[in-house]
Design a protein around this motif. Sequence first.
Motif, PDB file in Angstrom:
ATOM      1  N   PHE A  33     -57.494  17.066 -21.995  1.00 38.35           N
ATOM      2  CA  PHE A  33     -56.381  17.666 -22.726  1.00 38.35           C
ATOM      3  C   PHE A  33     -55.087  16.930 -22.394  1.00 38.35           C
ATOM      4  N   TYR A  35     -50.864  17.692 -22.631  1.00 39.02           N
ATOM      5  CA  TYR A  35     -49.846  18.709 -22.833  1.00 39.02           C
ATOM      6  C   TYR A  35     -48.466  18.063 -22.686  1.00 39.02           C
ATOM      7  N   GLY A  40     -37.907  23.240 -18.040  1.00 39.20           N
ATOM      8  CA  GLY A  40     -37.736  24.681 -18.025  1.00 39.20           C
ATOM      9  C   GLY A  40     -38.690  25.454 -18.904  1.00 39.20           C
ATOM     10  N   GLN A  41     -39.658  24.767 -19.485  1.00 39.49           N
ATOM     11  CA  GLN A  41     -40.620  25.408 -20.395  1.00 39.49           C
ATOM     12  C   GLN A  41     -42.030  25.281 -19.835  1.00 39.49           C
ATOM     13  N   GLY A  42     -42.907  26.107 -20.360  1.00 40.42           N
ATOM     14  CA  GLY A  42     -44.314  25.947 -20.041  1.00 40.42           C
ATOM     15  C   GLY A  42     -44.897  24.788 -20.834  1.00 40.42           C
ATOM     16  N   PRO A  43     -46.031  24.268 -20.388  1.00 41.71           N
ATOM     17  CA  PRO A  43     -46.678  23.182 -21.135  1.00 41.71           C
ATOM     18  C   PRO A  43     -47.068  23.621 -22.536  1.00 41.71           C
ATOM     19  N   GLU A  44     -47.053  22.690 -23.466  1.00 42.05           N
ATOM     20  CA  GLU A  44     -47.523  22.958 -24.819  1.00 42.05           C
ATOM     21  C   GLU A  44     -48.624  21.969 -25.168  1.00 42.05           C
ATOM     22  N   PHE A  45     -49.648  22.504 -25.804  1.00 44.57           N
ATOM     23  CA  PHE A  45     -50.830  21.725 -26.143  1.00 44.57           C
ATOM     24  C   PHE A  45     -50.490  20.609 -27.124  1.00 44.57           C
ATOM     25  N   GLN A 104     -59.825  24.082 -15.582  1.00 41.15           N
ATOM     26  CA  GLN A 104     -59.095  22.879 -15.967  1.00 41.15           C
ATOM     27  C   GLN A 104     -58.356  22.328 -14.750  1.00 41.15           C
TER      28      GLN A 104
ATOM     29  N   HIS B  33     -55.572  32.209 -17.189  1.00 43.07           N
ATOM     30  CA  HIS B  33     -55.401  31.438 -15.955  1.00 43.07           C
ATOM     31  C   HIS B  33     -54.028  31.704 -15.370  1.00 43.07           C
ATOM     32  N   LEU B  35     -51.523  29.630 -12.917  1.00 43.29           N
ATOM     33  CA  LEU B  35     -51.333  28.277 -12.422  1.00 43.29           C
ATOM     34  C   LEU B  35     -50.094  28.248 -11.533  1.00 43.29           C
ATOM     35  N   GLN B  37     -47.147  25.586 -10.092  1.00 40.65           N
ATOM     36  CA  GLN B  37     -46.571  24.254 -10.290  1.00 40.65           C
ATOM     37  C   GLN B  37     -45.430  24.069  -9.303  1.00 40.65           C
ATOM     38  N   ILE B  86     -47.304  29.981 -13.624  1.00 37.92           N
ATOM     39  CA  ILE B  86     -47.483  29.945 -15.069  1.00 37.92           C
ATOM     40  C   ILE B  86     -48.750  30.691 -15.446  1.00 37.92           C
ATOM     41  N   PHE B  97     -55.127  26.083 -25.074  1.00 35.06           N
ATOM     42  CA  PHE B  97     -54.411  26.917 -24.124  1.00 35.06           C
ATOM     43  C   PHE B  97     -53.027  27.236 -24.665  1.00 35.06           C
ATOM     44  N   PHE B  99     -49.434  28.647 -23.073  1.00 31.77           N
ATOM     45  CA  PHE B  99     -48.803  28.829 -21.777  1.00 31.77           C
ATOM     46  C   PHE B  99     -47.576  29.713 -21.888  1.00 31.77           C
ATOM     47  N   GLY B 100     -47.328  30.519 -20.841  1.00 31.54           N
ATOM     48  CA  GLY B 100     -46.048  31.160 -20.696  1.00 31.54           C
ATOM     49  C   GLY B 100     -45.019  30.148 -20.208  1.00 31.54           C
ATOM     50  N   THR B 101     -43.764  30.558 -20.192  1.00 28.01           N
ATOM     51  CA  THR B 101     -42.701  29.640 -19.779  1.00 28.01           C
ATOM     52  C   THR B 101     -42.563  29.556 -18.273  1.00 28.01           C
TER      53      THR B 101
END
Lengths: 115, 109
Positions: A33, A35, A40-45, A104, B33, B35, B37, B86, B97, B99-101
């Motif tokens: 994958f 991303y 300041g953000q979560g990962p995006e696919f 993952q 999940h 996670l 970081q 996360i 997937f 994800f939240g922020t």
Amino acid sequence: GAGVSQSPRYKVAKRGQDVALRCDPISGHVSLFWYQQALGQGPEFLTYFQNEAQLDKSGLPSDRFFAERPEGSVSTLKIQRTQQEDSAVYLCASKLRWLSTDTQYFGPGTRLTVL
Amino acid sequence: KNEVEQSPQNLTAQEGEFITINCSYSVGISALHWLQQHPGGGIVSLFMLSSGKKKHGRLIATINIQEKHSSLHITASHPRDSAVYICAVLRDTGNQFYFGTGTSLTVIP
């Protein structure tokens, strides 16, 4: 090493340059994958490979983004004519199979800064 | 619209405090999940849940499928727990997937 590795760890590009980001998944992992994580953000696919087949590229933000995994192991994410909004951390992850129950494993990411 | 919402966004705690981070999601999932970081980017998978509760050391994760809600608890928090946590959900329709922020946790000695 046993984990997912990515290179380079940091990349600075001038706007308009092409960049190539590499991901070495854990040996034998079928699923890979990519991303994108903005500050300041979560990962995006972005995209998903099962072996060498790119099964989902719905997250690629534009046709300037291209990913490949020609032999089903190492993958490269290429960004053409980079723009400032492409600045982000690009994360690669792999998992052993394609099952939802597989964990993952994430790489350390490549931080891309476009000036 | 975010499919995954986390709260709080930022959290500062004194060493030893009990910490709870919440995650709500709005889509059908096959797994959730948690996670971790650390600064510098590396992401580590803490838990994968599809039901019930899991515990690993001082970390506990719970999920309520009916309410579409999960919590991550840290008991006896320590400065080394400082990181971004996360929540990520795997859609039941494929391998994507969401994800939240993230929740940025700082534990002060």
